[in-house]
Scaffold this motif. Sequence first.
Motif, PDB file in Angstrom:
ATOM      1  N   GLY A 198     -77.942   6.909  14.698  1.00 21.88           N
ATOM      2  CA  GLY A 198     -78.544   7.514  15.891  1.00 21.88           C
ATOM      3  C   GLY A 198     -77.971   8.889  16.180  1.00 21.88           C
ATOM      4  O   GLY A 198     -76.785   9.153  15.935  1.00 21.88           O
ATOM      5  N   SER A 238     -78.437  12.132  19.277  1.00 17.10           N
ATOM      6  CA  SER A 238     -79.043  12.688  20.491  1.00 17.10           C
ATOM      7  C   SER A 238     -78.569  14.124  20.636  1.00 17.10           C
ATOM      8  O   SER A 238     -77.401  14.434  20.399  1.00 17.10           O
ATOM      9  CB  SER A 238     -78.652  11.870  21.721  1.00 17.10           C
ATOM     10  N   VAL A 264     -83.410  14.963  11.744  1.00 18.72           N
ATOM     11  CA  VAL A 264     -83.974  14.345  12.953  1.00 18.72           C
ATOM     12  C   VAL A 264     -85.330  14.976  13.237  1.00 18.72           C
ATOM     13  O   VAL A 264     -85.639  16.078  12.747  1.00 18.72           O
ATOM     14  CB  VAL A 264     -83.029  14.518  14.159  1.00 18.72           C
ATOM     15  N   ASP A 265     -86.131  14.286  14.063  1.00 23.02           N
ATOM     16  CA  ASP A 265     -87.492  14.774  14.317  1.00 23.02           C
ATOM     17  C   ASP A 265     -87.552  15.854  15.385  1.00 23.02           C
ATOM     18  O   ASP A 265     -88.476  16.677  15.401  1.00 23.02           O
ATOM     19  CB  ASP A 265     -88.412  13.605  14.706  1.00 23.02           C
ATOM     20  N   SER A 281     -83.661  12.020  22.854  1.00 21.73           N
ATOM     21  CA  SER A 281     -84.349  10.874  22.267  1.00 21.73           C
ATOM     22  C   SER A 281     -84.725  11.122  20.809  1.00 21.73           C
ATOM     23  O   SER A 281     -85.742  10.598  20.322  1.00 21.73           O
ATOM     24  CB  SER A 281     -85.607  10.541  23.078  1.00 21.73           C
ATOM     25  N   THR A 303     -84.874  11.022  16.803  1.00 18.84           N
ATOM     26  CA  THR A 303     -84.871   9.906  15.862  1.00 18.84           C
ATOM     27  C   THR A 303     -84.406  10.394  14.498  1.00 18.84           C
ATOM     28  O   THR A 303     -84.824  11.470  14.038  1.00 18.84           O
ATOM     29  CB  THR A 303     -86.289   9.295  15.727  1.00 18.84           C
TER      30      THR A 303
END
Length: 281
Positions: A132, A134, A260-261, A266, A268
């Motif tokens: 994960g 953030s 990451v996107d 949030s 991903t």
Amino acid sequence: MTVEKPQEMTGDTNSGGYVTHKDVHRIKHPSIDTNDSSSSRYSVDSQKPRIGPPPGTYIINLPKDQIYRVPPPENARRYENLSRRKTNQSNCRRCFCHFLAALLILLFLAALAVGILYLVYQPHKPRFSVSGVSVTGINLTSSSPLSPVIGIKVRSQNVNEKLGLIYEKGNEADVFYGGIKLGNGKFTAFKQPADNVTVIVTVLKGSSIQLTSSSRKELTESQKKGKVPFGLRMKAPVQFKVGEVTTWTMTVTVDCKIKVDKLTASATVITENCDTGLSLL
């Protein structure tokens, strides 16, 4: 030194036991011709001055302390000092040899213990993956410096079935974009049992990060495509544990490539790949 001239003794050596001066060792004077058969055997020319002591036989007496005192006192003291110095050097050399032998024995025993540990328990380095991410504090619409805050969730897996792991203090973690460090931080020290998975959460922060115009443009394009690349690098001291016995401290290094996107809280994780290294020193 004294020189004595013995008196001539006459008599018959066969009857009276007297010793004639012919039987005494003579010291010949160079001015005397002992082969002269004349009646004045020990006389010299009266017109020539006499040189040296009168001719005859002499006995030389030397003091005993000059005969037996070998070496002289100053040489004896020098010999004693040299002997003491050689003894000290021999002791130092002997101590060094003993120390070197003990060190070699300890190294041999340590190598033997490591070999036995490896054969019996077959230790393996842990595995890491990023589960994960953030991201906050990155505003690409402004040219002002960035102060990113990036939360990372790392999954640590101990694949050893008989060996526990102890992650000590002194670890560090850094996050990069295109070779530019965006933030750094630490994660909490922890103990990991054998055959266990532990999730580590850490926050990496940066302050006043100035991106070049080209880097800012590339980061904007990557976010539009939904594939923003980051690099994560972690380094931590670790020990293997068997029962109550722990090994010396080793170093685990982890290099991860993450995509990451988007650059939000949030975000991903799309792809990740971590390479783990273990240094024995």
